[in-house]
Motif scaffolding. Sequence first.
Motif, PDB file in Angstrom:
ATOM      1  N   TYR A 149      13.762  44.362   2.760  1.00 47.87           N
ATOM      2  CA  TYR A 149      12.365  44.363   3.209  1.00 47.87           C
ATOM      3  C   TYR A 149      12.238  44.728   4.679  1.00 47.87           C
ATOM      4  CZ  TYR A 149       7.560  43.009   3.975  1.00 47.87           C
ATOM      5  OH  TYR A 149       6.237  43.020   4.304  1.00 47.87           O
ATOM      6  N   VAL A 203       9.047  31.511   8.060  1.00 47.62           N
ATOM      7  CA  VAL A 203       9.264  32.597   9.015  1.00 47.62           C
ATOM      8  C   VAL A 203      10.304  33.563   8.455  1.00 47.62           C
ATOM      9  CG1 VAL A 203       8.729  31.157  11.010  1.00 47.62           C
ATOM     10  CG2 VAL A 203      11.081  31.343  10.236  1.00 47.62           C
ATOM     11  N   CYS A 204      10.133  34.813   8.816  1.00 49.86           N
ATOM     12  CA  CYS A 204      11.122  35.823   8.445  1.00 49.86           C
ATOM     13  C   CYS A 204      12.077  35.994   9.614  1.00 49.86           C
ATOM     14  CB  CYS A 204      10.408  37.141   8.158  1.00 49.86           C
ATOM     15  SG  CYS A 204      11.480  38.583   8.095  1.00 49.86           S
ATOM     16  N   SER A 205      13.327  35.690   9.374  1.00 50.12           N
ATOM     17  CA  SER A 205      14.282  35.750  10.485  1.00 50.12           C
ATOM     18  C   SER A 205      15.669  36.138  10.002  1.00 50.12           C
ATOM     19  CB  SER A 205      14.358  34.397  11.175  1.00 50.12           C
ATOM     20  OG  SER A 205      15.065  33.485  10.349  1.00 50.12           O
ATOM     21  N   CYS A 217       7.381  36.829   5.724  1.00 46.32           N
ATOM     22  CA  CYS A 217       8.503  37.029   4.803  1.00 46.32           C
ATOM     23  C   CYS A 217       7.938  37.447   3.449  1.00 46.32           C
ATOM     24  CB  CYS A 217       9.286  35.737   4.657  1.00 46.32           C
ATOM     25  SG  CYS A 217      10.322  35.691   3.167  1.00 46.32           S
ATOM     26  N   VAL A 218       8.548  38.427   2.829  1.00 50.52           N
ATOM     27  CA  VAL A 218       8.023  38.978   1.586  1.00 50.52           C
ATOM     28  C   VAL A 218       8.097  37.970   0.440  1.00 50.52           C
ATOM     29  CG1 VAL A 218      10.191  39.981   0.784  1.00 50.52           C
ATOM     30  CG2 VAL A 218       8.039  41.055   0.146  1.00 50.52           C
ATOM     31  N   ASN A 247      17.650  32.781   8.930  1.00 52.19           N
ATOM     32  CA  ASN A 247      17.344  32.130   7.651  1.00 52.19           C
ATOM     33  C   ASN A 247      16.703  33.147   6.705  1.00 52.19           C
ATOM     34  OD1 ASN A 247      17.104  29.145   6.521  1.00 52.19           O
ATOM     35  ND2 ASN A 247      15.245  30.223   5.907  1.00 52.19           N
ATOM     36  N   PRO A 248      17.455  34.176   6.355  1.00 54.60           N
ATOM     37  CA  PRO A 248      16.868  35.279   5.591  1.00 54.60           C
ATOM     38  C   PRO A 248      16.755  34.973   4.105  1.00 54.60           C
ATOM     39  CG  PRO A 248      19.168  35.732   6.005  1.00 54.60           C
ATOM     40  CD  PRO A 248      18.879  34.404   6.653  1.00 54.60           C
ATOM     41  N   CYS A 249      15.661  35.397   3.494  1.00 58.19           N
ATOM     42  CA  CYS A 249      15.543  35.296   2.049  1.00 58.19           C
ATOM     43  C   CYS A 249      16.397  36.396   1.413  1.00 58.19           C
ATOM     44  CB  CYS A 249      14.072  35.428   1.635  1.00 58.19           C
ATOM     45  SG  CYS A 249      13.439  37.110   1.749  1.00 58.19           S
ATOM     46  N   LEU A 308       8.729  32.717   2.789  1.00 62.61           N
ATOM     47  CA  LEU A 308       9.339  31.718   3.679  1.00 62.61           C
ATOM     48  C   LEU A 308       8.451  31.558   4.911  1.00 62.61           C
ATOM     49  CD1 LEU A 308      13.175  32.529   3.618  1.00 62.61           C
ATOM     50  CD2 LEU A 308      11.842  31.071   2.120  1.00 62.61           C
ATOM     51  N   HIS A 358      15.529  39.920   2.271  1.00 64.47           N
ATOM     52  CA  HIS A 358      15.240  40.204   3.674  1.00 64.47           C
ATOM     53  C   HIS A 358      15.745  41.566   4.149  1.00 64.47           C
ATOM     54  CE1 HIS A 358      14.615  39.479   7.960  1.00 64.47           C
ATOM     55  NE2 HIS A 358      15.843  39.905   8.158  1.00 64.47           N
TER      56      HIS A 358
HETATM   57  S1  FES Z   1      11.690  39.059   4.440  1.00 66.50           S
HETATM   58 FE1  FES Z   1      12.179  37.100   3.725  1.00 66.50          FE
HETATM   59  S2  FES Z   1      13.190  36.294   5.426  1.00 66.50           S
HETATM   60 FE2  FES Z   1      12.757  38.272   6.144  1.00 66.50          FE
END
Ligand code: FES
Lengths: 145, 145
Positions: free
Chosen positions: A111, A98-100, A92-93, A103-105, A96, A108
């Motif tokens: 990115y 995991v990047c999913s 995750c950029v 549960n996106p930042c 986090l 997300h």
């Molecule tokens: S880039 Fe942050 S959750 Fe996917």
Amino acid sequence: MFSKSCEYAIKAMIFVAQKSDESNRIGIKEIAKGTDAPEHFMAKIMQDLSRRRLIHSVKGPNGGFYMDKSDLKNSIANIVKAIDGDVIYTDCVLGLKVCSEKNPCPVHNEYKEIKKNIIKMIEKNSIGDFKDKLDSARYFLKNNK
Amino acid sequence: MFSKSCEYAIKAMIFVAQKSDESNRIGIKEIAKGTDAPEHFMAKIMQDLSRRRLIHSVKGPNGGFYMDKSDLKNSIANIVKAIDGDVIYTDCVLGLKVCSEKNPCPVHNEYKEIKKNIIKMIEKNSIGDFKDKLDSARYFLKNNK
DNA sequence: TAAAATTATGTTTTCAAAATCTTGTGAATA
DNA sequence: TATTCACAAGATTTTGAAAACATAATTTTA
Ligand code: FES
Ligand code: FES
């Protein structure tokens, strides 16, 4: 983006691809020089690459590293995965765990597309392709002084 | 891509944007908790952000950090530049000293486009935009447990 | 005076780099 | 043909520096 080790690894692979063939091996010193990398550090990286069978090596006099036809078919992605693992694929950029999609930042969605392009970049080009590029002498593995 | 400090900084800025206003400040402890960051490390980062006037701070009882209207207009890029400098803008993906058209690495042309998109990503969205996103509760600053 | 950020300093961990030691190989030579 | 020697990669260990994280003392202000 990539670790220092990984950067050196990619450069080394391209360098060996261009400079060597089955009967014409190239030594660690030359590789280090040709890629502006510290010799001992590069030696360690070459070991990794060789252990993972991304490159061939021969010990002893006139020994060194070389790539055969099938080695040339490897993508940059294979090198990246060998050295850095799959972080590029899973990170995750914003850091986090995991990047999913679940549960996106906040970044997300933006990115996601960039990540796709990065993966495309390292998967679509093979070492052989880059050898050709270097032969054309319009691309470089180190800065001109 | 970004340093750990920078990741924390971005998360902190978004967090404070969402949780605070001029008369309702938020303390370092809460910020650290809300972003899964080590408290003392985050404290130092907040100092940097405050010194560079990307955020406001008030000492003493009921003090804390907050963002005003103009703070909200800052882009992610401003945070990145404050913490990591301009590496994102100037770096070569294979680690050459400078990324340039004159001395391009083999991956330069492919990476050029990606870099453009990364820059677009951090420049086009303001902190305020992300505040709205978080309010919608479909985006997260930390992993759900 | 108590709450909060700020400053300064210290520790730990991670990563890059260097050094050193070990193993395998080809070629000379006796 | 067996021995030896030098060469080159393989493996392991040590060092250095930077990043990440922690502790404690200091300032500011309600
Ligand atoms: S880039 Fe942050 S959750 Fe996917
Ligand atoms: S020179 Fe390598 S990315 Fe531009």
